[in-house]
Enzyme design. Structure first.
Site, PDB file in Angstrom:
ATOM      1  N   HIS A 151       0.857  -1.199   0.000  1.00 22.39           N
ATOM      2  CA  HIS A 151       0.000   0.000   0.000  1.00 22.39           C
ATOM      3  C   HIS A 151       0.884   1.237   0.000  1.00 22.39           C
ATOM      4  O   HIS A 151       1.754   1.406   0.868  1.00 22.39           O
ATOM      5  CB  HIS A 151      -0.923  -0.013   1.224  1.00 22.39           C
ATOM      6  N   ASN A 205      -3.860  -5.454  -2.597  1.00 23.40           N
ATOM      7  CA  ASN A 205      -4.233  -6.375  -1.511  1.00 23.40           C
ATOM      8  C   ASN A 205      -5.731  -6.693  -1.487  1.00 23.40           C
ATOM      9  O   ASN A 205      -6.252  -7.154  -0.477  1.00 23.40           O
ATOM     10  CB  ASN A 205      -3.798  -5.818  -0.153  1.00 23.40           C
ATOM     11  N   ARG A 206      -6.389  -6.468  -2.601  1.00 26.66           N
ATOM     12  CA  ARG A 206      -7.748  -6.959  -2.815  1.00 26.66           C
ATOM     13  C   ARG A 206      -7.834  -7.718  -4.140  1.00 26.66           C
ATOM     14  O   ARG A 206      -8.901  -8.113  -4.554  1.00 26.66           O
ATOM     15  CB  ARG A 206      -8.762  -5.794  -2.858  1.00 26.66           C
ATOM     16  N   SER A 208       0.918  -0.879   7.407  1.00 26.87           N
ATOM     17  CA  SER A 208       0.726  -0.030   8.578  1.00 26.87           C
ATOM     18  C   SER A 208      -0.687   0.523   8.507  1.00 26.87           C
ATOM     19  O   SER A 208      -1.232   0.638   7.404  1.00 26.87           O
ATOM     20  CB  SER A 208       1.759   1.104   8.613  1.00 26.87           C
ATOM     21  N   GLU A 235       0.797  -5.167  11.050  1.00 29.04           N
ATOM     22  CA  GLU A 235       0.382  -3.771  10.868  1.00 29.04           C
ATOM     23  C   GLU A 235       1.269  -2.945  11.792  1.00 29.04           C
ATOM     24  O   GLU A 235       1.077  -2.924  13.011  1.00 29.04           O
ATOM     25  CB  GLU A 235      -1.091  -3.572  11.232  1.00 29.04           C
TER      26      GLU A 235
END
Ligand code: 0X9
Ligand code: ZN
Length: 428
Positions: free
Chosen positions: A176, A249-250, A300, A367
């Site tokens: 991300h 990440n989808r 994160s 995370e």
């Protein structure tokens, strides 16, 4: 109240608030960004309805309350039927807090990246390290981004033992774009392993007994954009019908469609089909070739250690084992461990579920920290805090059988016994 519903779950959080692409686009085009709203839920399913409505971008969830942005751009892109459905599910739960224009403004300007890695700095550092440690480290581009940037990985292993017999692990960051801190830990780890190989017995054992792939920047186009145009960008930068960018990440196959959006303006746009993105395909090809036994992704933020499933609230086949390992690592960094769908939110199409289910790897997601881009002074402390947990992740990978999912064990070599996670950190 369901357990997953009562915990703080953020991380998409502030980002969705600040970076929501639909919101940003609306602000640029029409001078209006939308409304910040609060929802108070009476049942967990309403949170899923909010997440998947396409009308709102969730900023933060605490207990039974969620803060979200109602974006005019997103609303326009959603079919009348879906608007009606979402409004029916969410009826009476919304309180308007304020307009968000003012709060978005500071994040539009390109920022100074300070001590963080740019893509160029990352390439230079990997080149320098591979030149300095030619016997330990090789670099390899595992694919390219839409913008033509290499997805540059390094492969680290020590001189002892037969390489073909060593289990392989994958550690990666920065999927991300705005989660800059997530690229720092792979570099910190790499420097730690290289500097202490042959000196620290724990490091030497890990490096000699594993083949460690490190991919610090999984989404270089997104990072570049985040560092030069819009700091809170999340997705990659591939052109899509009606907009730009897919949330990588989808975009993975397992659970594709769950907890993501089919609206290209959304920050959690899943893409037109599973593996539509070059980054996704590069990861899957690498997994098919290397058959990693374990994977660790850094994101994160929220100080969590996450494990499958993300796409389903059901327990995965190896739930007890996943939990034990997650808890053992969490003891070392002080983070909260848990199954993604139970302590964060239900979201499929992410790396961890696919790596676990399709490829049979123990898959974890950290995370990191409490911000996407912590102040420079926090980079080292965050890395230091996480290093022991990452070392345990590596040690645990050395002598472990595969989870019950995924590819067969036939090609998995058995190596002499080393650390047992449970010897080191017995669980009560
Ligand atoms: O939502 C995500 O992709 C990750 N959180 S973040 O805030 N960094 O975006 C968590 C992914 C956890 N895994 C699954 N959802 N399967
Ligand atoms: Zn993330």
């Amino acid at each position: 109240m369901a357990s997953g519903f009562s915990r703080v779950s953020l991380s998409l959080g502030l980002g969705a608030f600040l970076a929501l692409s639909g919101v940003a686009a609306a602000a640029d085009e029409a001078g209006s960004t939308g409304k910040l709203v609060r929802f108070r839920f009476t049942e967990p399913a309403q949170l899923d309805a909010l997440n998947t409505s396409g009308l709102y971008e969730v900023v933060e969830v605490k207990g039974d309350t969620a803060i979200a942005i109602k974006s005019p751009a997103a609303s326009r892109a959603v079919s009348a039927k879906r608007v009606a459905l979402a409004e029916a599910n969410l009826l009476g739960l919304e309180t308007v807090l304020e307009d968000v224009d003012d709060q978005l403004a500071p994040f539009r300007a390109a920022g100074n990246v300070g001590a963080y890695h740019t893509y160029a700095k990352a390439l230079a550092e990997l080149a320098e390290l591979t030149a300095k440690y030619p016997n330990l480290l090789k670099s390899e581009s595992i694919g390219k981004s839409h913008g033509g940037r290499d997805l540059l990985a390094v492969r680290l292993t020590g001189s002892a033992g037969l390489e073909a017999e060593k289990p392989k692990v994958l550690i990666f960051g920065l999927m991300h774009a705005r989660e800059w801190i997530s690229a720092e830990l792979p570099f910190y780890l790499l420097r730690h392993l290289l500097a202490n190989y042959g000196k620290d017995p724990g490091v030497t054992k890990v490096v000699d007994n594993l083949v460690i792939y490190l991919l610090p920047i999984s989404n270089p186009d997104g990072l570049e954009y985040s560092q030069t145009n819009y700091k809170m960008w999340r997705k990659n930068r591939s052109p899509q019908q009606g907009g730009i960018g897919v949330d990588v990440n989808r975009n993975f196959p397992i659970g594709f469609g769950m907890g993501s959006s089919d609206n290209v303006g959304s920050d959690i746009y899943r893409g037109p089909s599973p593996k539509s993105e070059l980054e996704t395909r590069a990861f899957c090809s690498l997994f098919e070739r290397e058959k990693f036994i374990a994977s660790l992704s850094f994101h994160s933020y929220s100080e969590l250690i996450l494990y499958p499933w993300g796409y389903d609230r059901a327990l995965p086949p190896d739930s007890a084992e996943l939990t034990k390992r997650g808890q053992a690592m969490a003891k070392l960094n002080g983070y909260t461990p848990g199954q993604v769908s139970r302590i964060l939110y239900t979201a499929g199409g992410a790396t961890d579920d696919t790596f676990y289910k399709t490829y049979g790897a123990w898959s974890y997601t950290f995370e990191l920290g409490q911000q996407f881009v912590p102040p420079d002074s926090q980079i080292e402390p965050i890395c230091k805090q996480n290093l022991p947990a990452v070392m345990l992740f590596l040690k645990t990978a050395i002598d472990t059988s595969r989870p019950s999912t995924g590819i067969s064990l036939a090609d998995r070599p058995k190596i002499s016994n080393f650390f047992s996670l449970y010897d080191i950190y017995p669980l009560k």
